[in-house]
Scaffold this motif. Sequence first.
Motif: not given
Length: 222
Positions: A42-49, A65-74, A108-113
């Motif tokens: 919530k504080d840092k608002n990352p683009d992907l985890i 599960t907890e993150i999905r209660s407030f965010s759709k971050v990948p 890993l990098l390809a999946r992230i991209n």
Amino acid sequence: MFNIMIVEDNNQLQNEIANILVHNGYSVIKSNKFNEIPKVVKDKNPDLILLDINLPEVDGFSICTEIRSFSKVPIIFVTSRSTNIDELMSITLGGDDFITKPYNTQILLARINSLLKRAYPNVTSMDVIEHNGISLNMLTSKIKYENNEIELTKNEAKILRYLLINKGKIVSRVDIMEYLWDSSLFVNDNTLTVNMTRVKNKCEEIGVKDFIKTKRGQGYIV
């Protein structure tokens, strides 16, 4: 620049992943306070985890599960657990991808991209980076300022790219050499000096002076 959060209890692996990401143009968030990961999100608002499953105090499934209660971050699960049940749980609870350890770095990098492109289709690609009027196109190795354009060598483009993705920060010579050649132990320091001078001169040729500033004894900054 995309901001990627690494949730991993193995400090060595966490640092290795972080270095790979930074050298490929991403910024990184690291946290070992696993009970507080949702708050950090919530504080840092990352683009992907990048999320491990086996964590002390709380597992990755609960965190997801907890993150999905407030965010759709990948969220990409990166874990040594490789059963079909684990992968199914990851998807069911809201994970976007699942990678087992040990993994191939390029995969890993390809999946992230790929996931970032799907999640943020309107965000400018890291192939083109802009700062203070200068535009660097890594696909053509050219820099442009207003109506002026000039071509860089491969190493010159990589040097400027590394400075741009770290804009506002002093980047040491050692960091640049490690980014270019993976290890500064195999690089003649004079080679970097020559390349840096050429980049500065080419910036001036298209009308940009003092774009790259030298911090004596520390490194460079844009």
